[in-house]
Each structure stands twice: as structure tokens, then as C-alpha cells.
Design an enzyme around this catalytic site. Structure first.
Site, PDB file in Angstrom:
ATOM      1  CE1 TYR A  19      -3.774  -2.068   5.408  1.00 21.93           C
ATOM      2  CE2 TYR A  19      -2.891   0.072   4.749  1.00 21.93           C
ATOM      3  CZ  TYR A  19      -3.495  -1.126   4.419  1.00 21.93           C
ATOM      4  OH  TYR A  19      -3.815  -1.392   3.106  1.00 21.93           O
ATOM      5  CB  SER A  57      -0.870   0.017   1.262  1.00 20.11           C
ATOM      6  OG  SER A  57      -1.526   1.270   1.389  1.00 20.11           O
TER       7      SER A  57
HETATM    8  N1  LIG Z   1      -8.839  -1.012  -0.978  1.00 17.25           N
HETATM    9  C1  LIG Z   1      -7.854  -0.134  -0.879  1.00 17.25           C
HETATM   10  O1  LIG Z   1      -8.063   1.087  -0.954  1.00 17.25           O
HETATM   11  C2  LIG Z   1      -6.442  -0.610  -0.685  1.00 17.25           C
HETATM   12  C3  LIG Z   1      -5.416   0.337  -0.805  1.00 17.25           C
HETATM   13  C4  LIG Z   1      -4.105  -0.083  -0.630  1.00 17.25           C
HETATM   14  C5  LIG Z   1      -3.839  -1.408  -0.357  1.00 17.25           C
HETATM   15  N2  LIG Z   1      -4.874  -2.298  -0.229  1.00 17.25           N
HETATM   16  C6  LIG Z   1      -4.526  -3.682   0.058  1.00 17.25           C
HETATM   17  O2  LIG Z   1      -5.090  -4.517  -0.949  1.00 17.25           O
HETATM   18  C7  LIG Z   1      -5.386  -5.797  -0.390  1.00 17.25           C
HETATM   19  C8  LIG Z   1      -6.823  -6.169  -0.698  1.00 17.25           C
HETATM   20  O3  LIG Z   1      -7.668  -5.168  -0.147  1.00 17.25           O
HETATM   21  P1  LIG Z   1      -9.222  -5.081  -0.482  1.00 17.25           P
HETATM   22  O4  LIG Z   1      -9.586  -3.653  -0.324  1.00 17.25           O
HETATM   23  O5  LIG Z   1      -9.529  -5.786  -1.754  1.00 17.25           O
HETATM   24  O6  LIG Z   1      -9.807  -5.913   0.777  1.00 17.25           O
HETATM   25  P2  LIG Z   1     -11.263  -6.552   0.989  1.00 17.25           P
HETATM   26  O7  LIG Z   1     -12.254  -5.913   0.102  1.00 17.25           O
HETATM   27  O8  LIG Z   1     -11.497  -6.500   2.473  1.00 17.25           O
HETATM   28  O9  LIG Z   1     -11.070  -8.073   0.554  1.00 17.25           O
HETATM   29  C9  LIG Z   1     -10.193  -8.866   1.310  1.00 17.25           C
HETATM   30  C10 LIG Z   1     -10.184 -10.279   0.790  1.00 17.25           C
HETATM   31  O10 LIG Z   1      -9.318 -11.052   1.634  1.00 17.25           O
HETATM   32  C11 LIG Z   1     -10.039 -12.093   2.292  1.00 17.25           C
HETATM   33  N3  LIG Z   1      -9.453 -12.231   3.627  1.00 17.25           N
HETATM   34  C12 LIG Z   1      -9.368 -11.297   4.607  1.00 17.25           C
HETATM   35  N4  LIG Z   1      -8.723 -11.793   5.671  1.00 17.25           N
HETATM   36  C13 LIG Z   1      -8.379 -13.063   5.359  1.00 17.25           C
HETATM   37  C14 LIG Z   1      -7.687 -14.092   6.040  1.00 17.25           C
HETATM   38  N5  LIG Z   1      -7.216 -13.915   7.284  1.00 17.25           N
HETATM   39  N6  LIG Z   1      -7.488 -15.292   5.404  1.00 17.25           N
HETATM   40  C15 LIG Z   1      -7.962 -15.498   4.148  1.00 17.25           C
HETATM   41  N7  LIG Z   1      -8.629 -14.548   3.455  1.00 17.25           N
HETATM   42  C16 LIG Z   1      -8.840 -13.349   4.054  1.00 17.25           C
HETATM   43  C17 LIG Z   1     -11.495 -11.604   2.278  1.00 17.25           C
HETATM   44  O11 LIG Z   1     -12.450 -12.659   2.353  1.00 17.25           O
HETATM   45  P3  LIG Z   1     -12.944 -13.243   3.799  1.00 17.25           P
HETATM   46  O12 LIG Z   1     -13.346 -12.071   4.610  1.00 17.25           O
HETATM   47  O13 LIG Z   1     -14.061 -14.164   3.429  1.00 17.25           O
HETATM   48  O14 LIG Z   1     -11.771 -13.975   4.360  1.00 17.25           O
HETATM   49  C18 LIG Z   1     -11.535 -10.964   0.879  1.00 17.25           C
HETATM   50  O15 LIG Z   1     -11.609 -11.952  -0.122  1.00 17.25           O
HETATM   51  C19 LIG Z   1      -5.061  -5.701   1.103  1.00 17.25           C
HETATM   52  O16 LIG Z   1      -3.773  -6.199   1.341  1.00 17.25           O
HETATM   53  C20 LIG Z   1      -5.101  -4.202   1.374  1.00 17.25           C
HETATM   54  O17 LIG Z   1      -4.298  -3.834   2.466  1.00 17.25           O
HETATM   55  C21 LIG Z   1      -6.165  -1.936  -0.390  1.00 17.25           C
END
Ligand SMILES: NC(=O)c1ccc[n+]([C@@H]2O[C@H](COP(=O)([O-])OP(=O)(O)OC[C@H]3O[C@@H](n4cnc5c(N)ncnc54)[C@H](OP(=O)(O)O)[C@@H]3O)[C@@H](O)[C@H]2O)c1
Length: 255
Positions: free
Chosen positions: A158, A145
Site C-alpha cells: 500500500y 496517503s
Molecule cells: N481512510 C483513511 O484513513 C485514509 C488515509 C489515507 C489515505 N486514504 C485514501 O483515501 C482514499 C479513499 O479511502 P476511504 O477510506 O474513503 O475508502 P472507502 O471508505 O473504502 O471508500 C472507497 C470508495 O471507493 C469505491 N471503490 C473501491 N474500489 C473501487 C474500484 N475498484 N472501482 C470503483 N470504485 C471503487 C468504494 O465503493 P465500492 O466498494 O462500491 O466500489 C467507495 O466508494 C483511498 O485512496 C485511500 O487509500 C484513506
């Protein structure tokens, strides 16, 4: 001659692939010809995502498991082996957050963030290592990130996990280059996903992001997925130890 822009025949593991950025990555890798195994904890959501892909004739499978537990990782690698021999691509995408002022975190809260965002990535890399070493096309992409480089209001724990994850990519890129394993990081800025939905629902927050981003908006999951897919391609064979910021120009902007 190798097709530099195809992942046909490559075997991929995408953590957090049931929704958000991880779903988009799995979808992009499938479109490029890879065989993809996705992981998430909610079994119904994993099954629904996989059913939608297999209905299109795409080679997807899923496993419901928690990457932050030893039992979960054992189930994941059992599913990898059950899918067939070998693994070429590991995408460590799972990440979570608790937003607070630094002094408001309990030790249990920040330990949980380190466990999910960093230690699980280290363990996934260690478990995948023998399989990746045996592959002729091995690539790891970790999802970091921009919060690993700047204070963007996410809370310190984070940011610390994401900074460490980016450095882990550089260390492993050097250590595992002789084994033919490339390791890179993709670091997004704000992206519209279930994780950020509550923030994105606030018009003032959207305006803040638009004002801070040269491209004038938050990213979409598919726009992060292409960066990850690119780093997996045969054409990216000379790229390792890098962090690609997919941030709409946010990091290029000062005042
Ligand atoms: N969205 C943003 O703005 C943003 C910006 C910078 C970086 N990121 C990074 O991008 C990545 C994805 O983010 P996102 O926004 O797509 O998140 P999200 O919408 O919360 O989706 C997270 C995914 O991971 C799964 N998950 C969460 N905890 C888990 C665990 N302990 N074991 C297995 N699966 C797990 C969730 O399904 P379940 O809940 O069913 O497990 C879901 O499929 C993360 O690393 C986040 O830090 C996101």
C-alpha cells in the site's frame, strides 16, 4: 472577473464517490457549484448517493464501474461523454488495502493493490487527458496517503502504491503543464471511513492515533475534501506538482 472560490460550471469526475472520503469530496465540489459524476462498483450505493444529492437540486450523476478494469473505465468515460461535453476536474480517490507483514503477501494480493491504487490512476489520467487538455480549467487531484512517506503500519505494498502515486503527480504536473493541466496530490493520515472502521472501532487504536497526532484525533472525510476542493479552485491556478498532507500535524511531529 473569475470567482477564485467557485467551481460553478466545472465538470468533475470523482472515483470512489459513493462513501468515505470520496463521498465527502463529491459533496464539497457540488457545494462549490460543480457538476459531479461519481463512480463506485456498488450500483445501489451509487444510486442512493446520487438520489440524495439530486433531491437537494444538486447536479450529480453516477456510474457503477470498476476503475481497475478496462471495461469499467470504458463505462466511466461513456458516462462522462453522455453527461455532456468536456471534463475539468478528475479526482482519483479509489484506493484499497490488505494489511499484512511483507512476507505474508501473495503475488496476487500485492498485484491487486498496485492494480487498484496505482495502475488504475495512471489509466484514468491517460483516458481523461484529451478531455482535460480541451478544458480551460483542468485539474487532477490524486488521493495519496501519508503511508507513501512513512511506515504507518499499513503494509509495504500500500505504501509503495501511494509513494508512486505522489511521484506520478509530480511527473504529470511537469509533463502536462504546457497543456494547462494542473496535477496535485492530497495525502491524508487516518480518517474515519468504511475502510478504516474496523481499526477505528478499537479504543487502543484510537488512543495510538491521538497520541501520534498533534491535533489529537483522526481526521473526518470533510476535512480531506476541503483540501481537494481547494486544489481544484480557480484560485489555486499557480499550484501544481504538490502534495498536501492533511494529517493533523502528524508529519511535523518527531518524538
Ligand atoms: N481512510 C483513511 O484513513 C485514509 C488515509 C489515507 C489515505 N486514504 C485514501 O483515501 C482514499 C479513499 O479511502 P476511504 O477510506 O474513503 O475508502 P472507502 O471508505 O473504502 O471508500 C472507497 C470508495 O471507493 C469505491 N471503490 C473501491 N474500489 C473501487 C474500484 N475498484 N472501482 C470503483 N470504485 C471503487 C468504494 O465503493 P465500492 O466498494 O462500491 O466500489 C467507495 O466508494 C483511498 O485512496 C485511500 O487509500 C484513506
Amino acid at each position: 472577473m473569475t470567482n477564485r472560490w467557485s467551481l460553478t460550471g466545472r465538470r468533475a469526475l470523482v472515483t470512489g464517490g459513493s462513501k468515505g472520503i470520496g463521498w465527502a469530496m463529491a459533496d464539497e465540489l457540488l457545494a462549490l457549484g460543480a457538476d459531479v459524476l461519481v463512480v463506485a462498483r456498488n450500483a445501489d450505493e451509487v444510486a442512493a448517493a446520487v438520489a440524495a444529492w439530486t433531491a437537494q437540486g444538486l447536479p450529480a450523476a453516477g456510474v457503477a464501474a470498476d476503475v481497475s478494469t478496462e471495461a469499467g473505465r470504458a463505462a466511466i468515460f461513456a458516462a462522462v461523454r453522455a453527461r455532456g461535453p468536456g471534463l475539468d476536474l478528475l479526482i482519483n480517490n479509489v484506493g484499497t488495502n490488505i494489511r499484512k507483514a511483507f512476507n505474508a503477501y501473495s503475488p496476487a494480493e500485492y498485484q491487486r493493490l498496485f492494480s487498484v491504487n496505482l495502475f488504475s490512476v495512471m489509466e484514468m489520467c491517460r483516458s481523461a487527458y484529451p478531455l482535460l487538455k480541451a478544458s480551460a480549467h483542468a485539474s487532477i487531484v490524486n488521493v495519496g496517503s501519508v503511508a507513501g512517506r512513512f511506515d504507518v503500519g499499513t503494509g509495504a505494498p500500500y505504501s509503495l502504491t501511494k509513494a508512486a502515486e505522489e511521484q506520478l503527480g509530480r511527473n504529470l504536473a511537469v509533463e502536462w503543464a504546457p497543456d494547462g493541466i494542473r496535477v496535485n496530490t492530497v495525502a491524508p493520515w487516518f480518517v474515519r471511513t468504511p475502510l478504516t472502521e474496523p481499526l477505528m472501532a478499537q479504543p487502543e487504536f484510537q488512543q495510538k492515533i491521538a497520541a501520534r497526532t498533534p491535533l489529537g484525533r483522526a481526521g473526518e472525510p470533510a476535512e480531506i475534501a476541503v483540501a481537494v476542493a481547494f486544489l481544484c479552485l480557480p484560485g489555486a491556478s499557480y499550484i501544481t506538482g504538490q502534495c498536501l498532507l492533511a494529517d493533523g500535524g502528524m508529519s511535523a511531529k518527531g518524538l
